[in-house]
Design a protein around this motif. Structure first.
Motif, PDB file in Angstrom:
ATOM      1  N   GLY A  12       0.814  -1.260  -0.042  1.00  0.00           N
ATOM      2  CA  GLY A  12      -0.066   0.087  -0.037  1.00  0.00           C
ATOM      3  C   GLY A  12       0.778   1.206  -0.009  1.00  0.00           C
ATOM      4  N   ALA A  13       1.785   1.305   0.719  1.00  0.00           N
ATOM      5  CA  ALA A  13       2.807   2.427   0.874  1.00  0.00           C
ATOM      6  C   ALA A  13       3.612   2.541  -0.524  1.00  0.00           C
ATOM      7  CB  ALA A  13       4.054   2.246   1.977  1.00  0.00           C
ATOM      8  N   LEU A  14       4.110   1.696  -0.997  1.00  0.00           N
ATOM      9  CA  LEU A  14       4.649   1.747  -2.474  1.00  0.00           C
ATOM     10  C   LEU A  14       3.346   2.148  -3.393  1.00  0.00           C
ATOM     11  CD1 LEU A  14       6.706  -1.537  -2.506  1.00  0.00           C
ATOM     12  CD2 LEU A  14       7.555   0.834  -2.144  1.00  0.00           C
ATOM     13  N   LEU A  15       2.402   1.886  -3.443  1.00  0.00           N
ATOM     14  CA  LEU A  15       1.086   2.086  -4.315  1.00  0.00           C
ATOM     15  C   LEU A  15       0.900   3.583  -4.055  1.00  0.00           C
ATOM     16  CD1 LEU A  15      -1.008   1.585  -6.387  1.00  0.00           C
ATOM     17  CD2 LEU A  15      -2.360   1.083  -4.585  1.00  0.00           C
ATOM     18  N   LEU A  16       0.892   4.134  -2.861  1.00  0.00           N
ATOM     19  CA  LEU A  16       0.912   5.566  -2.678  1.00  0.00           C
ATOM     20  C   LEU A  16       1.869   6.283  -3.046  1.00  0.00           C
ATOM     21  CD1 LEU A  16      -0.801   7.662  -1.178  1.00  0.00           C
ATOM     22  CD2 LEU A  16       0.271   7.255   0.751  1.00  0.00           C
ATOM     23  N   LEU A  17       3.102   5.866  -2.886  1.00  0.00           N
ATOM     24  CA  LEU A  17       4.242   6.586  -3.535  1.00  0.00           C
ATOM     25  C   LEU A  17       4.246   6.816  -4.979  1.00  0.00           C
ATOM     26  CD1 LEU A  17       7.200   4.912  -1.320  1.00  0.00           C
ATOM     27  CD2 LEU A  17       6.234   7.516  -1.188  1.00  0.00           C
TER      28      LEU A  17
END
Length: 179
Positions: A12-17
């Motif tokens: 999820g964090a990588l997607l947000l970035l």
């Protein structure tokens, strides 16, 4: 469950970035609405679902991975979403699920913050102020949660969740104040 949540939180964090601010502003109210609806109707729907289907470990892990992604992408309301989704698969009182929820939310948040820090996407003064507020709010909320009846907590949480959701829809779609 913890390892699954950590993996989901990182995803999820990588997607947000990789998400543009405009896309995030568009998606955010819908994520909040999903959490609000899941919390409002999850228990009744869960009773009906559990009467018809047995939920096995693979489905629970897939659900927890999705919750981890949600938490890593958008940490807000992830605890509410977890409680709502767990209410679909577990018939225990929500108060009994507070400790594992806190652990899973913390896991998704920690791995997301680590990813954001590694990507140099953290504004530390704001982050530390929010951390202090989260610790104080979490401690105070836990104390209040132990003392208040479950139906009062549920009603208050639903009210606040729907109000926040309406505010974000207004901001995103009706020309409200932009962040």
């Amino acid at each position: 469950m913890l390892a699954t949540t950590l993996c989901g939180g990182l995803a999820g964090a990588l997607l947000l970035l990789r998400t543009s601010p405009a896309a995030f502003t568009f998606v955010l109210p819908w994520l909040l609405l999903l959490a609000s609806i899941a919390l409002a109707f999850g228990r009744r729907l869960g009773t009906a679902l559990r009467a018809r289907w047995q939920v096995g470990a693979p489905a629970v892990l897939m659900l927890q991975f999705a919750l981890g992604v949600y938490g890593g992408y958008f940490g807000g309301a992830v605890g509410i979403m977890m409680m709502a989704m767990w209410g679909l698969i577990d018939k225990r009182d929500l108060k009994e699920l507070n400790a594992p929820r806190t652990l899973m939310v913390s896991a998704a948040n920690v791995v997301a913050v680590a990813a954001f820090a590694f990507a140099q996407a953290v504004h530390w003064p704001v982050t530390l102020a929010m951390l202090a507020g989260a610790v104080i709010g979490g401690y105070g909320g836990a104390r209040a949660g132990r003392r208040a009846p479950a139906n009062v907590i549920r009603g208050f949480t639903l009210f606040i969740t729907f109000c926040i959701t309406l505010i974000f829809f207004f901001k995103a779609y009706l020309g409200g104040i932009h962040a």
